[in-house]
Design a protein around this motif. Structure first.
Motif, PDB file in Angstrom:
ATOM      1  N   VAL A 256       0.858  -1.180   0.000  1.00  0.00           N
ATOM      2  CA  VAL A 256       0.000   0.000   0.000  1.00  0.00           C
ATOM      3  C   VAL A 256       0.896   1.231   0.000  1.00  0.00           C
ATOM      4  N   VAL A 257       0.711   2.123  -0.970  1.00  0.00           N
ATOM      5  CA  VAL A 257       1.562   3.307  -1.086  1.00  0.00           C
ATOM      6  C   VAL A 257       0.692   4.541  -1.285  1.00  0.00           C
ATOM      7  N   GLU A 258       0.858   5.524  -0.397  1.00  0.00           N
ATOM      8  CA  GLU A 258       0.104   6.767  -0.488  1.00  0.00           C
ATOM      9  C   GLU A 258       0.907   7.826  -1.225  1.00  0.00           C
TER      10      GLU A 258
ATOM     11  N   GLN B 220      -2.152   3.539  -3.850  1.00  0.00           N
ATOM     12  CA  GLN B 220      -1.947   2.467  -4.815  1.00  0.00           C
ATOM     13  C   GLN B 220      -1.841   1.148  -4.051  1.00  0.00           C
ATOM     14  N   VAL B 221      -2.721   0.220  -4.361  1.00  0.00           N
ATOM     15  CA  VAL B 221      -2.719  -1.084  -3.692  1.00  0.00           C
ATOM     16  C   VAL B 221      -2.281  -2.140  -4.702  1.00  0.00           C
TER      17      VAL B 221
ATOM     18  N   CYS C 244      -3.238   5.076   4.346  1.00  0.00           N
ATOM     19  CA  CYS C 244      -4.171   4.222   3.619  1.00  0.00           C
ATOM     20  C   CYS C 244      -4.008   2.799   4.125  1.00  0.00           C
ATOM     21  N   SER C 245      -5.106   2.071   4.194  1.00  0.00           N
ATOM     22  CA  SER C 245      -5.068   0.691   4.661  1.00  0.00           C
ATOM     23  C   SER C 245      -5.909  -0.173   3.744  1.00  0.00           C
ATOM     24  N   ALA C 246      -5.632  -1.477   3.751  1.00  0.00           N
ATOM     25  CA  ALA C 246      -6.360  -2.395   2.874  1.00  0.00           C
ATOM     26  C   ALA C 246      -6.477  -3.768   3.520  1.00  0.00           C
ATOM     27  N   ASP C 247      -7.515  -4.493   3.136  1.00  0.00           N
ATOM     28  CA  ASP C 247      -7.718  -5.857   3.623  1.00  0.00           C
ATOM     29  C   ASP C 247      -8.824  -6.484   2.783  1.00  0.00           C
TER      30      ASP C 247
ATOM     31  N   TRP D  29      -0.970  -1.586   5.638  1.00  0.00           N
ATOM     32  CA  TRP D  29      -0.917  -0.132   5.813  1.00  0.00           C
ATOM     33  C   TRP D  29       0.221   0.463   4.999  1.00  0.00           C
ATOM     34  N   GLY D  30      -0.015   1.697   4.535  1.00  0.00           N
ATOM     35  CA  GLY D  30       1.048   2.430   3.883  1.00  0.00           C
ATOM     36  C   GLY D  30       1.889   3.180   4.909  1.00  0.00           C
TER      37      GLY D  30
END
Length: 121
Positions: free
Chosen positions: A4-6, A23-24, A95-98, A111-112
């Motif tokens: 994950v990159v902000e 960007q995920v 930014c976070s993703a799951d 997490w970024g």
């Protein structure tokens, strides 16, 4: 693995706008959930906006009507448009993703590194 990159932070005056991007990479499909969090010095990290795999969005009360989160599934990018910024929006934004949607909860696994937003009065 998932990355994950902000990008897109900066310094603006109150009332102006900024657009953050996330960007995920690492997911084979676009069925993942993401959220933006922020953390100001000396304060807890708080959820700001979230979007799940179906496009359902959630916003913190403090940003409703000013911030907008959207997702580009083809580019695997999450955009965060922030309008009418206030000095109290100053924070590091993450930014976070799951694969599971946690709304504004902090349980996201990926997490970024964060991008700084500074709003001056």
């Amino acid at each position: 693995g998932v990355r994950v990159v902000e990008s897109g932070g900066g310094s603006v005056q109150a009332g102006r706008s900024l657009r953050l991007s996330c960007q995920v990479s690492g997911y084979k499909y676009s069925a993942y959930c993401t959220a933006w969090f922020r953390q100001a010095p000396g304060k807890e990290r708080e959820g700001v906006a979230a979007i799940d795999s179906d496009g359902y969005t959630t916003y913190a009360d403090s940003v409703k009507g000013r911030f907008n989160i959207s997702k580009d599934n083809l580019k695997h990018t999450i955009n965060h448009q922030m309008n009418n910024l206030k000095p109290e929006d100053t924070a590091m934004y993450y930014c976070s993703a799951d694969t599971v949607g946690y709304g504004l909860g902090k349980e996201y696994n990926y997490w970024g590194q964060g991008t700084q937003v500074i709003v001056s009065s």
